[in-house]
Design an enzyme around this catalytic site. Structure first.
Site, PDB file in Angstrom:
ATOM      1  N   GLU A   1       0.829  -1.204   0.000  1.00 13.76           N
ATOM      2  CA  GLU A   1       0.000   0.000   0.000  1.00 13.76           C
ATOM      3  C   GLU A   1       0.860   1.250   0.000  1.00 13.76           C
ATOM      4  O   GLU A   1       0.369   2.362   0.150  1.00 13.76           O
ATOM      5  CB  GLU A   1      -0.954   0.017   1.198  1.00 13.76           C
ATOM      6  CG  GLU A   1      -0.255   0.133   2.534  1.00 13.76           C
ATOM      7  CD  GLU A   1      -1.208   0.307   3.689  1.00 13.76           C
ATOM      8  OE1 GLU A   1      -1.850  -0.686   4.073  1.00 13.76           O
ATOM      9  OE2 GLU A   1      -1.324   1.434   4.196  1.00 13.76           O
TER      10      GLU A   1
ATOM     11  N   HIS B   1      -1.551 -12.153  11.667  1.00 17.15           N
ATOM     12  CA  HIS B   1      -1.145 -10.766  11.404  1.00 17.15           C
ATOM     13  C   HIS B   1      -0.883 -10.083  12.746  1.00 17.15           C
ATOM     14  O   HIS B   1      -1.640 -10.270  13.694  1.00 17.15           O
ATOM     15  CB  HIS B   1      -2.264 -10.051  10.642  1.00 17.15           C
ATOM     16  CG  HIS B   1      -2.000  -8.584  10.469  1.00 17.15           C
ATOM     17  ND1 HIS B   1      -0.881  -8.106   9.827  1.00 17.15           N
ATOM     18  CD2 HIS B   1      -2.680  -7.496  10.889  1.00 17.15           C
ATOM     19  CE1 HIS B   1      -0.908  -6.785   9.826  1.00 17.15           C
ATOM     20  NE2 HIS B   1      -1.985  -6.382  10.475  1.00 17.15           N
TER      21      HIS B   1
ATOM     22  N   CYS C   1      -2.809  -4.731   4.795  1.00 14.13           N
ATOM     23  CA  CYS C   1      -1.798  -5.670   5.274  1.00 14.13           C
ATOM     24  C   CYS C   1      -1.925  -7.074   4.729  1.00 14.13           C
ATOM     25  O   CYS C   1      -1.098  -7.930   5.043  1.00 14.13           O
ATOM     26  CB  CYS C   1      -1.810  -5.720   6.794  1.00 14.13           C
ATOM     27  SG  CYS C   1      -1.455  -4.122   7.540  1.00 14.13           S
TER      28      CYS C   1
END
Lengths: 128, 384, 353
Positions: free
Chosen positions: C86, C241, C117
């Protein structure tokens, strides 16, 4: 500069020099005619990406286009195939620089044409 | 073949000429050179300059100057070989007269550096090096000479003070040179205390940036009698080296200077001990040392040491930089080679004033472009 | 469920990891520095985040990681290169073509992906799909970011820089690990976002937890478990994550994993959150801990929002390929130089000129 950079990007990204088919001499930057034997039979060849520092300096007065990048550390590196190459040395505090230190090639930004122009990438070296 | 006489010279002071354009400077120097010989209309005008396109957005300097001097119709062109532009232009004028192609030549070197700010000057000077591989990564001319200086010191155990000897000599001589940019003497301590610009090089290791123009009127001996008082060009040779410093196997030998010098001395029929005055290319302290070594005046690694021992001082064995050299008199890059010739002329004509080298008869000028990438060595002499 | 349908993505032939590479910049910004400037020096979670140097960006890091992956995989040709990020240096101009040029690859399907993410694990899945469909022999998936937090915002403690690259190919005797299958789960959930032209992202606060992070990870993992008939104890290690040190531990425990199973993969305190590289970096660390036949779970989370859960079985090839005189990821974590806040803002272009 965008076009002259584009023309040489493989040279910058991959340390792509050339090699004489007749006598085996290697060159970076690439040559048009072999300096050792005079042959024009040259083929592209990637240089090794490790070597050692032969000499270096910490430049405190950069040229236009490199504003914000001073001090700039530069070195003449002796690559493992004997070819000498000029490059910036990064991520090394100036006081840690030594003639003879081992270095490896890394892919980094060289400069940008301001906020809206192109980004120019190329090779630099870090100490191992 | 004709004999080539340095008939007269003209030059501006070197400095910040805010009120003078590149053409103003060139005209000023040219007029001074032409003045003693109002009846000579040069057969050719050669302008030496490195980066008029950057400093002044101006090219086509040959025709521009011919027009300004009201010499329309005269063959005129610009010669560029980086900082060796002056020496190379001189060489071409010399050859044109020697070969009989011309009987007189006006050679003018001019550079306007101060209209650009320092980073832009660095960029312009870096065009003496590879745009694609040296300039591209931000290596300035200063940085290359700094790396060379480090190598020189490491290899030959040259101390900081020994390296400072040439700048000290340059400044000493410049104090009594009216056209010099800097007329203040410096000590080795001053050099050591000056700011690091690209280690190991300090500010006082480096020739300054400045504007200036120097001009030489060359004639054949058919135009001016070659008598004992005239200064004659005995030889001028150009050589080139492997382009970038780091591409050379031996980075510490200025092989282009070595080659040009040996050919020039050989053709002139002189040996080192015949040389009374040396105007060498001291763009940086290390450059001066390597230049005298390449020409043979000092052994490898001993150039700076010999300078420290007084060999190259005004009263030494090989007086060098007699009006300050690039460091003290200044270095408007395209003009430098012609300042060197003009200064040799002053010496050989006995017009050196407080800087006079007594009894000098033979002078050598060495002018390089890049890091000894192009080298021009010229030999001038007075008398027979 | 209808006959023949599945919400878990599997390929008819096995697709495996042939090599991987990780790049973590040398520099770290201690969270205490952020706190010193913005919070009056009050206590901060013990995090040091990796910060790209002034001459680094997502493209340079992607190239470095890719070169390592290709070297380990010992492949000469790639059929596709996907870069998930990103923080593209160009909003319009793919990073993947620069990676391709640097690897001397031209006959590739190359593209950049964005899904906060989770763009890295997406890149992985797309490469797997292309190989599985027989359209390419091997491909390269990269997750990379030079993540930015608004100065003074909570995210500034963790938004970090890193890259992780994987070369995948049809399974053979040298493969490191085989990807058994994956399950994705998405919903339109705007927990964290950046409008076009804006310098920094914005986010909601407590909302980023339950309805975002936890819901999507739990949904994807549960679906994967159901389809394969797995339970947590089947896995040797798991990595989720890691936006901060707490969330991955909490979601692991909720899903029934033990702390021992997730401990080796916990990296946030040492590197921060390198966004699209996050889960792929976690996977690399697990591969360096694992032994042949171990089962690994990786589950990413990308704001916007969605999760990819992958089940990965380690193979014999790992013995030869991993850790043989190569720097391990853990070594890269160690080679760290602390920055002060001012230098960090210069490096990351946060000073408006």
């Amino acid at each position: 500069m965008a076009i002259s950079y584009w023309r040489r990007r493989d040279r910058y990204y991959r340390l792509l020099g050339n090699k004489c088919s007749s006598c085996g001499s290697e060159y970076y930057p690439p040559v048009y005619v072999c300096r050792r034997c005079g042959s024009e039979s040259l083929v592209d060849a990637e240089m090794p990406n490790t070597g050692q520092i032969i000499t270096y300096t910490v430049l405190r007065e950069v040229m236009a286009g490199f504003e914000g990048q001073q001090p700039l550390v530069l070195g003449i590196i002796g690559l493992d195939n004997g070819v000498k190459i000029l490059g910036q040395i990064v991520d090394t505090p100036p006081e840690a620089l030594r003639i003879g230190s081992r270095v490896k090639m890394v892919f980094r930004k060289i400069r940008e044409e301001g906020e809206a122009g192109q980004i120019y990438y190329g090779y630099k070296f870090t100490t191992l | 073949m004709s004999r080539v006489i340095v008939a007269s010279v003209g030059y501006t002071k070197v400095g910040d000429h805010w009120d003078k354009s590149i053409l103003d400077l060139a005209v000023e120097a040219s007029k001074k050179a032409l003045k003693p010989y109002p009846n000579i209309k040069p057969d050719v005008i050669i302008v030496a300059n490195m980066f008029s396109s950057q400093s002044s957005r101006q090219e086509h300097l040959g025709a521009l100057l011919a027009n300004a001097l009201n010499l329309v119709g005269t063959p005129a062109f610009k010669v560029e070989a980086a900082c060796a532009s002056g020496g190379v232009a001189f060489n071409i004028g010399y050859r044109m007269i020697r070969s009989g192609e011309a009987t007189s030549a006006l050679i003018v070197g001019v550079e306007k550096m101060r209209d650009l700010d320092v980073p832009e000057v660095s960029l312009a000077l870096s065009m003496a090096e590879s745009a694609e591989y040296t300039q591209f990564i931000g290596a300035t001319f200063l940085s290359l000479n700094a790396m060379l200086a480090r190598l020189y010191q490491e290899t030959y155990n040259v101390t900081r003070d020994e390296l400072s000897a040439f700048p000290v000599i340059a400044h000493q001589n410049a104090t009594t040179a009216e056209h010099a940019q800097f007329r203040k003497a410096i000590s080795v301590d001053d050099v050591s205390r000056s700011p690091l610009v690209s280690d190991p090089l300090r500010l006082l290791d480096c020739a300054p940036i400045g504007d200036g123009a120097a001009s030489v009127l060359l004639t054949s001996d058919s135009v001016i009698d070659k008598d004992e008082e005239e200064v004659e060009v005995l030889s001028s040779k150009i050589s080139t080296n492997i382009f970038s410093l780091y591409e050379r196997d031996d980075m510490l030998t200025f092989s282009s200077t070595k080659d040009a010098a040996s050919k020039a001395f050989s053709e002139a029929g002189i040996s080192l001990s015949d040389v009374d005055v040396l105007e060498i290319h001291d763009a940086f302290s290390v450059t001066a040392a390597l230049s005298v070594e390449a020409m043979g005046f000092s052994k490898a690694g001993e150039g700076a040491k010999d300078a420290a021992a007084g060999v190259y001082s005004l009263r030494g064995r090989h007086p060098a930089l007699t009006f300050g050299g690039l460091k003290g008199r200044g270095h408007p890059v395209g003009a430098t080679g012609l300042y060197q010739i003009a200064e040799l002329w002053l010496q050989l004509k006995g017009k050196g004033g407080l800087n006079q080298v007594e009894g000098c008869r033979v002078g050598v000028a060495q002018n390089i472009g890049g890091v000894d990438t192009t080298s021009v060595v010229s030999v001038l002499a007075k008398g027979d | 469920m209808a006959e023949g349908s599945t919400t878990v993505m599997k390929t008819p032939k096995d697709v495996a990891i042939a090599g991987y590479g990780v790049y973590i910049p040398r520099y770290r910004l201690p969270s205490l520095e952020v706190s010193r400037i913005w919070r009056g020096g009050e206590e901060a979670p013990p995090i040091k985040k990796a910060v790209a140097a002034i001459d680094e960006d997502s493209t340079t890091m992607a190239v470095e990681a890719a070169r390592k992956a290709v070297k380990m995989a010992e492949v000469k040709e790639l059929g596709a290169i996907f870069v998930g990020t990103e923080t593209k240096p160009y909003a319009v101009k793919p990073t993947s073509t620069i990676v391709a040029q640097a690897l001397a690859q031209h006959k590739v399907l190359a593209s950049d992906l964005e899904f906060a993410c989770k763009a890295g694990t997406e890149a992985l899945q797309l490469i797997i799909a292309l190989i599985g469909a027989g359209m390419i022999e091997c491909g390269l998936a990269i997750g990379v970011d030079t993540a930015q937090g608004r100065p003074g915002d909570d995210l500034e403690f963790t938004a970090a820089s890193a890259a992780a690259a994987y070369v995948l190919s049809k399974r053979d005797h040298r493969s490191i690990a085989v990807v058994e299958g994956a399950s994705s789960y998405v919903s339109d959930t705007t927990d964290f976002w950046r409008r076009s032209g804006q310098r920094y992202p914005r986010h909601l606060s407590r909302f980023t937890g339950e309805p975002a992070y936890f819901h999507h990870i739990q949904s994807a993992v549960k679906n994967l478990f159901e389809e394969f008939g797995y339970k947590p104890s089947d896995f040797k290690y798991a990595v989720f994550h890691q936006p901060n040190p707490r969330f991955p531990v909490e979601v692991a425990l909720r899903l029934g994993f033990s702390f021992e199973q997730i401990k080796p993969g916990l990296l946030n305190p040492y590197v921060g959150n390198p966004y699209a590289a996050n889960s792929l970096l976690g996977l690399a660390v697990l591969l360096e801990e694992a032994a042949p036949n171990d089962l690994l779970l990786v589950c990413s989370f990308g704001s916007g929002a969605g999760s990819d859960a992958l089940s990965i079985r380690v193979l014999d090839g790992i013995v030869d390929k991993v850790g043989k005189g190569r720097n391990k990821v853990k070594d890269l974590l160690k080679a760290a130089v602390d920055l002060d806040y001012a230098t960090y803002t210069k490096f990351r272009g946060k000073i408006l000129i």
